[in-house]
Scaffold this motif. Structure first.
Motif, short mmCIF file in Angstrom:
data_model
loop_
_atom_site.label_atom_id
_atom_site.label_comp_id
_atom_site.label_asym_id
_atom_site.label_seq_id
_atom_site.Cartn_x
_atom_site.Cartn_y
_atom_site.Cartn_z
N GLY A 16 -9.19 -9.27 -15.43
CA GLY A 16 -9.80 -10.09 -15.00
C GLY A 16 -10.68 -9.84 -16.46
O GLY A 16 -10.13 -8.91 -17.27
N LEU A 17 -11.25 -10.70 -17.09
CA LEU A 17 -12.39 -11.05 -18.46
C LEU A 17 -13.21 -10.22 -18.49
O LEU A 17 -14.34 -10.28 -16.92
N LEU A 18 -13.85 -8.76 -18.88
CA LEU A 18 -15.07 -7.81 -18.37
C LEU A 18 -15.24 -7.75 -19.79
O LEU A 18 -14.93 -8.04 -21.34
N ASN A 19 -16.95 -7.96 -20.29
CA ASN A 19 -16.90 -7.33 -21.50
C ASN A 19 -16.78 -5.65 -21.85
O ASN A 19 -17.16 -4.67 -20.71
N LYS A 20 -16.23 -5.41 -22.91
CA LYS A 20 -15.83 -4.01 -22.73
C LYS A 20 -16.90 -3.37 -24.01
O LYS A 20 -16.49 -3.99 -25.54
N THR A 21 -17.33 -1.98 -24.35
CA THR A 21 -17.71 -1.04 -25.86
C THR A 21 -16.68 0.10 -25.07
O THR A 21 -17.32 1.56 -24.15
N LYS A 22 -15.86 0.74 -26.68
CA LYS A 22 -15.80 2.24 -26.31
C LYS A 22 -16.94 2.90 -27.12
O LYS A 22 -17.62 2.67 -28.08
N ILE A 23 -17.77 3.66 -26.07
CA ILE A 23 -18.79 4.60 -27.05
C ILE A 23 -18.90 6.14 -27.49
O ILE A 23 -19.63 6.20 -27.77
N ALA A 24 -17.32 6.64 -27.31
CA ALA A 24 -16.65 7.77 -27.57
C ALA A 24 -15.27 7.86 -27.98
O ALA A 24 -14.60 7.28 -27.48
N GLU A 25 -14.89 8.85 -28.69
CA GLU A 25 -13.29 8.62 -29.04
C GLU A 25 -13.16 11.25 -28.52
O GLU A 25 -13.91 10.92 -29.76
N GLY A 26 -12.29 11.22 -27.91
CA GLY A 26 -12.04 12.08 -27.82
C GLY A 26 -13.63 13.04 -27.57
O GLY A 26 -14.17 14.46 -28.73
N GLY A 27 -14.69 12.49 -27.33
CA GLY A 27 -16.34 13.67 -27.41
C GLY A 27 -16.69 13.09 -28.57
O GLY A 27 -17.87 13.50 -28.30
N ARG A 28 -16.58 12.64 -29.30
CA ARG A 28 -17.14 11.96 -30.21
C ARG A 28 -17.59 11.30 -30.06
O ARG A 28 -16.74 9.40 -30.13
N LYS A 29 -19.12 10.32 -30.46
CA LYS A 29 -19.61 9.28 -30.70
C LYS A 29 -19.32 7.93 -31.29
O LYS A 29 -19.50 8.90 -32.72
N LEU A 30 -19.29 6.82 -30.17
CA LEU A 30 -18.78 6.05 -31.78
C LEU A 30 -20.39 5.11 -31.86
O LEU A 30 -20.76 4.38 -30.50
N ARG A 31 -19.73 4.10 -32.40
CA ARG A 31 -20.88 2.89 -32.14
C ARG A 31 -20.75 1.41 -31.74
O ARG A 31 -19.38 0.84 -32.10
#
Ligand code: I3P
Length: 128
Positions: A16-31
């Motif tokens: 299904g369709l959801l809104n998604k954002t990644k907020i960390a990569e390998g523990g490192r915070k992302l915008r």
């Protein structure tokens, strides 16, 4: 799943369709960068597609459109995270490798169903 696919492809649990954002990569915070994503729960993985053309339940099949990314649910953690966003109905998925995603829907019942289904897969994998 159809009889044809049995033993060939992992089981499609949900899409299904959801809104998604990644907020960390390998523990490192992302915008944050919120985007609609076609989300497919298949076998032990959550697979994300961004191409609107790939928004149909057949898309996850091998040979069809290419996923944007894929998350292994083994050892993953799920928690409601309305404190991490101004949006409603947000949960956070954290992978064992320290990647973190927020997933969101305006529809309460829909996001609760996703939460329950993903948690069931994580629980099943924990018991293996
Ligand atoms: C972000 C954007 C996000 C918002 C985030 C903002 O600004 O508005 O939608 O997250 O809030 O920083 P920008 O586009 O300038 O990066 P939510 O929608 O989840 O609230 P945050 O920094 O408080 O997480």
């Amino acid at each position: 799943s159809s009889p044809d696919s049995e033993g060939v492809s992992p089981e499609l649990e949900k899409a299904g369709l959801l809104n998604k954002t990644k907020i960390a990569e390998g523990g490192r915070k992302l915008r944050k960068n919120w985007n609609p994503s076609w989300v497919v729960l298949v076998g032990n993985s959550l697979v994300f597609f961004k191409d609107p053309k790939s928004q149909n339940p057949d898309s996850w099949k091998p040979g069809n459109s290419r996923p944007e990314s894929s998350v292994d649910l083994r050892g993953a953690q799920l928690q409601w995270a309305n404190d991490l966003s101004s949006k409603k109905n947000v949960f956070k998925l954290r992978t064992i490798t320290g990647n973190e995603f927020l997933l969101q829907s305006e529809t309460d019942s829909l996001i609760r169903e996703w939460y329950r289904t993903i948690q069931n897969v994580i629980d099943r994998l924990d018991k293996e």
